[in-house]
Scaffold this active site. Structure first.
Site, PDB file in Angstrom:
ATOM      1  N   HIS A  42       0.834  -1.218   0.000  1.00 10.23           N
ATOM      2  CA  HIS A  42       0.000   0.000   0.000  1.00 10.23           C
ATOM      3  C   HIS A  42       0.860   1.257   0.000  1.00 10.23           C
ATOM      4  O   HIS A  42       0.449   2.300   0.493  1.00 10.23           O
ATOM      5  CB  HIS A  42      -0.950   0.034   1.205  1.00 10.23           C
ATOM      6  N   SER A  56      15.078  20.526 -16.204  1.00 14.20           N
ATOM      7  CA  SER A  56      13.960  21.437 -16.403  1.00 14.20           C
ATOM      8  C   SER A  56      14.455  22.636 -17.195  1.00 14.20           C
ATOM      9  O   SER A  56      15.594  23.072 -17.030  1.00 14.20           O
ATOM     10  CB  SER A  56      13.423  21.868 -15.046  1.00 14.20           C
TER      11      SER A  56
END
Ligand code: ARG
Length: 501
Positions: A167, A286
Site C-alpha cells: 500500500h 527542467s
C-alpha cells in the site's frame, strides 16, 4: 494434377497487353483511393512480401505450375524491386499490388503468373506473420537484456537493506537485491509469453488463397519451409482470417509494458526519496529550474503501458465480431501490433539501461529501512516462535506500535515489555531474551532472519539469482535457436531462388 489444370505453365505470352493486366485500377482510382491504400504503412512488410513472393514463385516452379524461365524472370525482377526499395514502388492499393505491378512492368504480362494459386488474403496474413516473428524475437531479446541488468544489480545488492512496501506504506525490511530479483522474475514470464506468441505466429497461411483453397497442385509445406515457418495453418479459411496471433502478441507486449510501468513507477518514487540516483544519461532537466534532475525516461517508460494497452484495445475492437473470412477491416489490425512492439521494445531497452547505470544510496536506504516500525512483523514472529499464538503476538506488537507512535525512540524492547505486562500479565522476557528482541528490531537482522525459500535473506536471494540466471540462459538458447531457424530458412530461400535466376 493434370497438365490442363496447370495451364499457367505456358511459355511467355506476348499477346496479353499491360492494359488488361492493370484493369483492377478501375476500382480504386476515385476519392477513396488514399483511404483504401495501405501502401505507406506496408513498408513494414515490404521485405516480408518479397520473401513471400520468392518462396511462392520457387514453389510454383518446383510444382511445374509456372515455367522455370518465367520463374527466373520474376525472381530477377523481385531482386531489382528489392534493390530499388519500398519508396520506389508506384502507387497501388497495397504493397502486394504494387510489387506485382512492378514485376509486370519489368517482366511483361507473364509477371502476372506470380499471383497464381494465391490471394492477397493469404499473402498479407503470411507477410504479417513473417515480419512479426522478427519483431517478437527483438522484443524477447530486450526482455533478456533487462533481466540481465536486473539480476546484475540484484547480485550487487543482496545486502543492501531497504524498506519494502505494501500500500506504499513501509511494511517489512527487505533488500534492493530481493526487490530487483522480483522484477527479473516478472520479466522472465514476459519473455516466456513473447516466445509463446512467437510460436503461434510461426505458421504459414500461404496457399489458403482467398479462403477457399485452389485447384492448383501447390505445396504449402514447401513454402512454409522456405519461409522458416514451423508449420502450415491447416484450414484455408482460418489461414486467411485468423488474427488471434496478433492479439496474443499484442497482449504479451501490453503485459510486458505493464510490468515495466510498475518498475518505472517504483524508480520514480525511489528517486524522489533519494534512494536511487539515475545516471545523467537516463535523466532530464527542467528548462526553468536549473537544479532539477528528473527521471523522465522512467516516466515515459511508465506511459508506454498506455500505448501498448491502447493498441491492444484498438486491435481487439477491430477484430471483434468480424464475419468469416477476409474483411478489409483487417488492414487496420496489424498496425496496432507493430506500433505496440516498437514502443515496448524501446521502453524495455531504456529500462534495462536505466537499471544498469543507476546508483542505490545504501546508507539512506538502511537508515530508513525501519521507518514506520517495519520490523513489527519480525517481533510478532519472534514471540510466536516462542510459543505465543501469532494473533496474541500481533496484538502485543500492535499496541506497542501505538504506544510508541509519539515517542522519538520508536518501539524498543522496553516498550514491548511494558505492553506484554499489560496484555499477558507477565514479562516479555519470559518468552524471549532481550538480545533477540533487539536483533529483531534491527532491519538487517530482520532481513537475515527471513531465510525461507524466496525470502530476502542474502543467501536465499543469491540462490534465487543463480536459478534466474539458469532460466535466462535457457531462454537465451531458445531465442538463438529460433533466430537460427530463421537464418537457415533465409539461406534455403536464397538457394531456391538461385536455382532459377
Ligand atoms: N492491404 C490488404 C490488407 O492489409 C491486403 C489484402 C487485401 N485483400 C482484399 N481482398 N482486398 O489486408
Amino acid at each position: 494434377m493434370d497438365a490442363d489444370a496447370n495451364s499457367n505453365n505456358d511459355e511467355p505470352n506476348e499477346d496479353v497487353d499491360s492494359e488488361t493486366v492493370v484493369r483492377r485500377d478501375r476500382f480504386s482510382g476515385g476519392p477513396a483511393r488514399e483511404f483504401l491504400s495501405s501502401l505507406t504503412g506496408d513498408s513494414r512488410i515490404f521485405e516480408a512480401d518479397l520473401a513471400v513472393d520468392r518462396a511462392h514463385v520457387v514453389m510454383l516452379a518446383e510444382q511445374g505450375i509456372i515455367g522455370d524461365d518465367v520463374a527466373g524472370e520474376i525472381l530477377a525482377a523481385l531482386d531489382a524491386i528489392d534493390s530499388a526499395g519500398h519508396s520506389d514502388l508506384s502507387d497501388g492499393e497495397d504493397v502486394h499490388e504494387a510489387i506485382e505491378s512492378a514485376v509486370i512492368d519489368r517482366v511483361g504480362p507473364d509477371g502476372g503468373k506470380m499471383h497464381t494459386a494465391r490471394s492477397r488474403n493469404d499473402e498479407v496474413a503470411t507477410c504479417i506473420r513473417y515480419r512479426l516473428r522478427a519483431d517478437l524475437l527483438d522484443a524477447a531479446e530486450t526482455t533478456l537484456a533487462l533481466r540481465e541488468s536486473l539480476l546484475a544489480a540484484a547480485a550487487e545488492h543482496t545486502e543492501t537493506v531497504m524498506a519494502g512496501y505494501t500500500h506504499l506504506q513501509p511494511a517489512q525490511p527487505t533488500t534492493v537485491g530481493h526487490y530487483l530479483a522480483s522484477y527479473a522474475a516478472a520479466v522472465g514470464r514476459d519473455t516466456a509469453r513473447l516466445l509463446d506468441a512467437y510460436d503461434r505466429t510461426n505458421a504459414s497461411p500461404l496457399g489458403g488463397a482467398a479462403f477457399a483453397g485452389t485447384p492448383f497442385d501447390i505445396d504449402r509445406k514447401r513454402v512454409a519451409e522456405l519461409l522458416g515457418f514451423g508449420r502450415v495453418v491447416d484450414n484455408a479459411m482460418d489461414a486467411a482470417s485468423a488474427r488471434d496471433f496478433l492479439a496474443e502478441a499484442t497482449a504479451a507486449l501490453a503485459i510486458h509494458a505493464t510490468t515495466l510501468s510498475g518498475l518505472a513507477e517504483d524508480i520514480v518514487v525511489f528517486a524522489n526519496k533519494g534512494y536511487i540516483e539515475l545516471s545523467d544519461d537516463y535523466s532530464s532537466t527542467s528548462s526553468i529550474m536549473p537544479q532539477k534532475k528528473n527521471p523522465d525516461t522512467l516516466e515515459l517508460t511508465r506511459a508506454v503501458a498506455g500505448d501498448a494497452t491502447g493498441e491492444l484495445t484498438g486491435l481487439l475492437t477491430t477484430l471483434k465480431g468480424l464475419p468469416r473470412a477476409y474483411n478489409r477491416d483487417l488492414q487496420r489490425a496489424h498496425p496496432h501490433t507493430f506500433r505496440a512492439v516498437d514502443a515496448v521494445v524501446e521502453a524495455s531497452s531504456i529500462a534495462a539501461g536505466a537499471v544498469a547505470t543507476a546508483d542505490w544510496n545504501a546508507e539512506l536506504l538502511a537508515d530508513e529501512a525501519d521507518d514506520g516500525f517495519a520490523t513489527a512483523t519480525g517481533i510478532a514472529d519472534l514471540l510466536a516462535m516462542a510459543g505465543l499464538p501469532f494473533r496474541t503476538a500481533h496484538e502485543v506488537v500492535a499496541l506497542a506500535a501505538e504506544e510508541a507512535e509519539h515517542s522519538d525512540d520508536g518501539v524498543t524492547a522496553a516498550v514491548l515489555d511494558g505492553v506484554a505486562e499489560e496484555v499477558l500479565g507477565e514479562s516479555l522476557f519470559e518468552y524471549v531474551d532481550e538480545a533477540s528482541v533487539e536483533s529483531a528490531l534491527d532491519p538487517a537482522e530482520s532481513v537475515a532472519s527471513r531465510d525461507s525459500p524466496g525470502g530476502p535473506a542474502a543467501e536465499q536471494v543469491t540462490a534465487s539469482i543463480s536459478r534466474a540466471r539458469e532460466t535466462l540462459a535457457t531462454d537465451n538458447d531458445e531465442l538463438t535457436a529460433r533466430r537460427e531457424r530463421l537464418a537457415d530458412a533465409t539461406e534455403r530461400l536464397h538457394q531456391g531462388v538461385d536455382g532459377y535466376v
